[in-house]
Design a protein around this motif. Structure first.
Motif, mmCIF file in Angstrom:
data_model
loop_
_atom_site.group_PDB
_atom_site.id
_atom_site.type_symbol
_atom_site.label_atom_id
_atom_site.label_comp_id
_atom_site.label_asym_id
_atom_site.label_seq_id
_atom_site.Cartn_x
_atom_site.Cartn_y
_atom_site.Cartn_z
ATOM 1 N N PHE A 1 -54.817 -10.298 -70.987
ATOM 2 C CA PHE A 1 -54.249 -10.945 -69.798
ATOM 3 C C PHE A 1 -52.773 -11.258 -69.992
ATOM 4 C CE2 PHE A 1 -53.662 -14.215 -66.561
ATOM 5 C CZ PHE A 1 -54.355 -13.649 -65.498
ATOM 6 N N HIS B 1 -51.930 -10.585 -64.217
ATOM 7 C CA HIS B 1 -53.106 -9.711 -64.253
ATOM 8 C C HIS B 1 -53.256 -9.127 -65.653
ATOM 9 C CE1 HIS B 1 -50.728 -5.972 -64.326
ATOM 10 N NE2 HIS B 1 -49.952 -6.524 -63.400
ATOM 11 N N SER B 2 -54.294 -8.345 -65.851
ATOM 12 C CA SER B 2 -54.577 -7.766 -67.156
ATOM 13 C C SER B 2 -53.891 -6.412 -67.319
ATOM 14 C CB SER B 2 -56.094 -7.567 -67.326
ATOM 15 O OG SER B 2 -56.782 -8.767 -67.113
ATOM 16 N N THR C 1 -59.188 -3.153 -61.390
ATOM 17 C CA THR C 1 -59.012 -4.604 -61.289
ATOM 18 C C THR C 1 -60.345 -5.325 -61.232
ATOM 19 O OG1 THR C 1 -58.849 -4.393 -58.877
ATOM 20 C CG2 THR C 1 -56.793 -4.417 -60.120
ATOM 21 N N ALA D 1 -61.708 -6.135 -64.604
ATOM 22 C CA ALA D 1 -61.026 -7.294 -65.190
ATOM 23 C C ALA D 1 -61.520 -8.587 -64.557
ATOM 24 C CB ALA D 1 -59.515 -7.154 -65.008
ATOM 25 N N VAL D 2 -61.644 -8.605 -63.235
ATOM 26 C CA VAL D 2 -62.128 -9.801 -62.543
ATOM 27 C C VAL D 2 -63.514 -10.177 -63.046
ATOM 28 C CG1 VAL D 2 -62.981 -10.625 -60.309
ATOM 29 C CG2 VAL D 2 -60.724 -9.593 -60.461
ATOM 30 N N GLU E 1 -56.081 -12.958 -61.300
ATOM 31 C CA GLU E 1 -56.320 -11.509 -61.250
ATOM 32 C C GLU E 1 -56.603 -11.066 -59.814
ATOM 33 O OE1 GLU E 1 -56.273 -8.082 -63.539
ATOM 34 O OE2 GLU E 1 -56.968 -9.816 -64.693
ATOM 35 N N THR F 1 -54.374 -8.566 -57.564
ATOM 36 C CA THR F 1 -55.002 -7.389 -56.968
ATOM 37 C C THR F 1 -54.534 -7.204 -55.531
ATOM 38 O OG1 THR F 1 -56.976 -7.554 -58.351
ATOM 39 C CG2 THR F 1 -57.199 -6.357 -56.273
#
Length: 246
Positions: free
Chosen positions: A24, A30-31, A48, A51-52, A81, A85
């Protein structure tokens, strides 16, 4: 399991075993999926929603173990995140990218470029589908109703125009997103899917199930949430912002 959490999002600078927040980026919000491997376009992230869901897992684990700090951290990362997005991957007009980028979705965001493709294919339904899998309750937070209303028809057209969208299983992701536009139509479409779509041999559908798809449609189809993370100025101020119960 706590070790696994620290493996991807260790909050302590003093921990000698795991890097702090391995994926992160708090500055970007975001990642990044690419680690220490050199790439001429810099770091990148494709999915995304994956990641979420990682931060959603942290939130749930913190909630289940009564670890308020872990729960709050997972919630903060999840909402950031989600917010990012809706800035960098879900294209709202041309607030971020120049008019030459004519798509409503970004497949890969890198330091130096954005691409309408995935690492496994260029089909439009791959680009849209990779941004909603795996289908869990939390992914509905990523899809603002106004954006879905204009982006989903494109997803559907990509899918309807290529039989491989169905045989690959990516049709399940199209139907799930469609539930946010028309719940009843998505329910009917999910019931009509062949069992082969969810078979272990089906690359896109084998991580999903008809039951899970129908649950998502029933719980979150046409979800009337009055607030969406992309519209909120203080994402992490209120405790318990992540609501995932149907």
């Amino acid at each position: 399991y706590q070790r696994r959490v620290h493996g991807i999002a260790n909050p302590s600078m003093a921990d000698p075993y795991f890097a702090p927040f391995r994926y992160f980026d708090w500055f970007e919000g975001h990642s990044w999926a690419l680690g220490i491997v050199a790439d001429p376009n810099g770091r990148n992230q494709e999915s995304t929603s994956e990641a979420v869901n990682a931060w959603y897992g942290m939130y749930l684990y913190g909630d289940a173990t009564k670890n308020l700090e872990l729960r709050t951290l997972g919630e903060a990362m999840l909402l950031l995140e989600t917010h990012s997005t809706n800035i960098y991957w879900h294209v709202h007009g041309h607030q971020i990218y120049p008019p030459a980028y004519e798509h409503k979705m970004v497949g890969i965001v890198a330091d130096l470029l954005v691409e309408f493709q995935t690492f496994f294919g260029q089909a439009g339904y791959f680009v849209h589908g990779i941004q909603i899998l795996p289908i869990t309750p939390v992914v509905h937070l990523m899809f603002h109703p106004k954006w879905v209303a204009t982006a989903f028809p494109l997803f559907k057209n990509f899918c309807d125009g290529d039989p491989f969208c169905t045989t690959s299983g990516f049709v399940t992701f199209m139907i799930a997103e469609g539930a946010l536009v028309d719940k009843e139509e998505a329910w009917t479409a999910a019931q009509k899917l062949s069992d082969d779509v969810f078979d272990i041999s089906c690359a896109g559908g084998n991580g999903n199930s008809r039951t899970n798809t129908l649950f998502f449609i029933a719980a979150w189809g046409n979800h009337p949430s009055p607030k969406w993370p992309a519209e909120e100025s203080e994402l992490c101020k209120a405790e318990g912002r992540v609501h995932t119960a149907a």
